[in-house]
Design a protein around this motif. Structure first.
Motif, mmCIF file in Angstrom:
data_model
loop_
_atom_site.group_PDB
_atom_site.id
_atom_site.type_symbol
_atom_site.label_atom_id
_atom_site.label_comp_id
_atom_site.label_asym_id
_atom_site.label_seq_id
_atom_site.Cartn_x
_atom_site.Cartn_y
_atom_site.Cartn_z
ATOM 1 N N MET A 1 1.176 -1.685 -0.092
ATOM 2 C CA MET A 1 -0.124 0.074 -0.075
ATOM 3 C C MET A 1 1.045 1.075 0.076
ATOM 4 S SD MET A 1 -3.168 1.417 2.818
ATOM 5 C CE MET A 1 -4.631 -0.074 2.728
ATOM 6 N N HIS A 2 0.309 2.575 -0.554
ATOM 7 C CA HIS A 2 1.037 3.809 -0.658
ATOM 8 C C HIS A 2 1.019 4.312 -0.078
ATOM 9 C CE1 HIS A 2 2.954 6.894 -2.071
ATOM 10 N NE2 HIS A 2 1.523 7.901 -1.414
ATOM 11 N N GLN A 3 2.087 4.689 1.464
ATOM 12 C CA GLN A 3 2.721 5.716 1.863
ATOM 13 C C GLN A 3 2.811 6.730 1.095
ATOM 14 O OE1 GLN A 3 1.119 4.715 4.926
ATOM 15 N NE2 GLN A 3 1.053 2.626 4.125
ATOM 16 N N PRO A 4 2.284 8.246 2.164
ATOM 17 C CA PRO A 4 2.534 9.226 1.586
ATOM 18 C C PRO A 4 3.674 9.219 2.959
ATOM 19 C CG PRO A 4 0.726 9.345 3.551
ATOM 20 C CD PRO A 4 0.740 8.195 3.541
ATOM 21 N N ALA A 5 4.371 10.650 1.666
ATOM 22 C CA ALA A 5 5.695 10.800 1.996
ATOM 23 C C ALA A 5 5.732 11.564 3.608
ATOM 24 C CB ALA A 5 6.752 12.017 1.040
ATOM 25 N N ASP B 1 4.385 -7.610 0.780
ATOM 26 C CA ASP B 1 5.198 -6.676 2.232
ATOM 27 C C ASP B 1 4.623 -6.883 3.219
ATOM 28 O OD1 ASP B 1 8.015 -6.082 1.945
ATOM 29 O OD2 ASP B 1 7.317 -5.705 3.910
ATOM 30 N N VAL B 2 5.938 -8.092 4.242
ATOM 31 C CA VAL B 2 5.144 -8.275 5.603
ATOM 32 C C VAL B 2 4.898 -7.236 6.876
ATOM 33 C CG1 VAL B 2 7.569 -8.570 6.576
ATOM 34 C CG2 VAL B 2 5.709 -9.813 8.092
ATOM 35 N N ASP B 3 6.287 -5.991 6.148
ATOM 36 C CA ASP B 3 5.204 -4.268 6.423
ATOM 37 C C ASP B 3 3.624 -3.655 6.198
ATOM 38 O OD1 ASP B 3 6.870 -4.878 8.176
ATOM 39 O OD2 ASP B 3 8.801 -4.035 6.891
ATOM 40 N N ASP B 4 3.973 -4.523 5.690
ATOM 41 C CA ASP B 4 2.008 -4.046 4.817
ATOM 42 C C ASP B 4 0.782 -4.165 5.803
ATOM 43 O OD1 ASP B 4 0.215 -3.905 2.673
ATOM 44 O OD2 ASP B 4 -1.001 -5.133 3.607
ATOM 45 N N ARG B 5 0.268 -2.868 6.093
ATOM 46 C CA ARG B 5 -0.943 -2.665 7.043
ATOM 47 C C ARG B 5 -1.359 -4.241 7.723
ATOM 48 N NH1 ARG B 5 -3.851 3.602 8.424
ATOM 49 N NH2 ARG B 5 -4.565 2.539 10.557
ATOM 50 N N THR B 6 -2.012 -4.562 6.262
ATOM 51 C CA THR B 6 -2.931 -4.840 6.632
ATOM 52 C C THR B 6 -2.192 -6.168 6.967
ATOM 53 O OG1 THR B 6 -4.591 -4.590 4.628
ATOM 54 C CG2 THR B 6 -5.025 -6.211 5.455
ATOM 55 N N VAL B 7 -1.156 -7.139 6.979
ATOM 56 C CA VAL B 7 0.129 -8.098 7.182
ATOM 57 C C VAL B 7 -0.318 -7.664 8.543
ATOM 58 C CG1 VAL B 7 1.723 -8.991 7.131
ATOM 59 C CG2 VAL B 7 0.437 -8.705 4.585
#
Length: 459
Positions: free
Chosen positions: A1-5, A137-143
């Motif tokens: 998921m795209h994270q804002p800068a 990715d394992v750091d994806d917010r949903t995961v």
């Protein structure tokens, strides 16, 4: 998921203005010590819990336990050191009619029986969610959200219904409590380790090119281990049991051998499919009159999704009040820790004068408290009474599942001011809704992200 800068530092704000300086701290200290009110509160809170200091005696003395409509007079149940309130509240709703059908005053279903199957089903649901998100990715917010609580005790109304419909019910005597059902933390810690390790293994296999068949083979071996762990801690759920009892008139009855589903079919007096979950979510993003669901929320794979119908708080009040006046208890979920005194067994929106203690305005509207993570549903209980004056509720009588040493032998009193601020959902019969809202239930629900506060589990 795209994270804002990251937001760039405001170029007009100098480093000196941004820092907390010695001069700032000295000014704060001076302002504190020059106030007699601050010194008085410091002395009081140094000696007593702040809840004792802030407790509004006028509110406490204005509350009594009488209500105009009261449904039950039975021994309350006790979830002890577990997060099974939603199961207890659901079973307490069902036990009302079942006890009457059996001709007894005090009857309990086995909460341990449903706990076992909830844990088993949640393990399968978690592993399927891991498979579904294996390419992220394992750091994806949903995961990360999924991995944060792979084996928690909590649940929702629809999850309770899914368990009963699939696994049935048994009386308490057929699967009594164990140490681990009454104190779930040690079991949950090990179960979480098993599931997180399985998540790692499944993701590693997927990264290595394993096909879905191979992944499901590994999932099955994990579920076998989960079943073994749960059986050790909770006992083995009965596939069938011998049922006989004596009613309160000393008459003996014998039904013989029954399966859990046969017992539920024979002794439940309500149809669970008739009930819907109605919520009050006042956030601007949550349109009233619409249905909502939360991504990856649930326990039984293949069961109907957890769906809420969002309505205004006044309709929520009316639905709960009318149901009780009509003779039926109401399952509900709330944020029980706010403005509550568990020993006295009371809730009121102004129970504690924290603003007076801290000389700080702590108030926020319910919608803002949801948005800014200051509130969410944490507990489920049963409304068993309501005090009605001029067609409106003044206060509510609540059957909790914390044993009989708190409140009025385990029964609590909720002023209606608290209902509006901290009650989030109720389960009521579909035909109790206005016609337009019954039609809204057929619309496809809006899907909220997995971490949305409306996906919080009562525990």
């Amino acid at each position: 998921m795209h994270q804002p800068a990251p937001r760039p530092h405001d170029s007009t704000l100098s480093e000196q203005q941004a820092r907390l300086t010695d001069e700032d701290l000295a000014r704060y200290a001076k302002e504190f010590t020059t106030s007699p009110q601050n010194r008085l509160m410091q002395n009081a809170v140094a000696q007593r819990p702040v809840t004792d200091v802030a407790l509004d005696r006028g509110v406490v003395t204005s509350i009594d336990t009488t209500v105009s409509h009261r449904l039950t007079d039975r021994k309350v149940s006790d979830q002890k050191k577990s997060g099974r309130c939603w199961l207890f509240a659901g079973l307490n709703l069902l036990r009302t009619g079942t006890a009457a059908r059996l001709g007894v005053k005090d009857f309990e279903f086995s909460q341990n029986h449903l706990l076992f199957w909830d844990k088993m089903e949640k393990a399968n649901h978690f592993l399927e969610s891991v498979l579904d998100t294996r390419d992220r990715d394992v750091d994806d917010r949903t995961v990360a959200h999924l991995l944060s609580t792979p084996s928690e005790d909590g649940g929702q109304w629809n999850m309770f219904v899914a368990l009963v419909e699939k696994h049935g019910l048994v009386p308490l005597s057929a699967m009594p409590e164990t140490e681990s059902s009454s104190h779930t933390a040690p079991m949950n810690e090990v179960l979480s380790q098993v599931l997180r390790k399985a998540a790692r293994d499944l993701r590693t296999l997927a990264d290595g090119g394993a096909d879905l068949e191979r992944l499901r083979e590994h999932k099955e071996s994990t579920l076998e281990a989960v079943h073994r762990l749960l059986s050790i801690h909770l006992g083995t759920p009965p596939q069938e049991f011998f049922w006989q009892w004596s009613d309160d008139e000393k008459n003996f009855h014998r039904d013989g051998v029954l399966t859990p589903r046969q017992f539920a079919e024979r002794y439940l007096t309500v149809q669970l499919e008739d009930y819907v979950c109605v919520v009050h979510d006042p956030r601007p993003s949550s349109e009233p009159g619409r249905t909502y669901t939360v991504e990856y929320l649930g326990n039984v794979v293949g069961a109907p999704p957890v769906v809420y119908l969002n309505v205004g708080i006044d309709l929520l009040r009316t639905l709960a009040m009318d149901t009780i006046v009509g003779g039926e208890p109401v399952w509900f979920g709330c944020d029980t820790g706010k403005m509550s005194h568990s020993e006295l067994g009371v809730w009121d929106a102004a129970l504690y004068d924290y603003d007076g203690v801290y000389a700080t305005d702590l108030s926020m509207p319910k919608a803002d408290r949801l948005v800014y993570h200051d509130t969410l549903m944490t507990h489920a209980m049963l409304f068993v009474g309501v005090d009605v004056l001029d067609g409106a509720p003044r206060k509510w009588r609540v059957e909790n599942s914390w044993g009989d040493t708190r409140g009025d032998k385990g029964l609590f009193t909720m002023n209606d001011s608290w209902f509006g601020e901290y009650v989030f959902e109720i389960a009521v019969r579909r035909d109790a809704l206005p016609a337009d809202l019954r039609g809204a239930l057929d619309a496809a629900p809006v899907v909220l992200p997995a971490w949305d506060p409306m996906g919080a589990l009562a525990r």
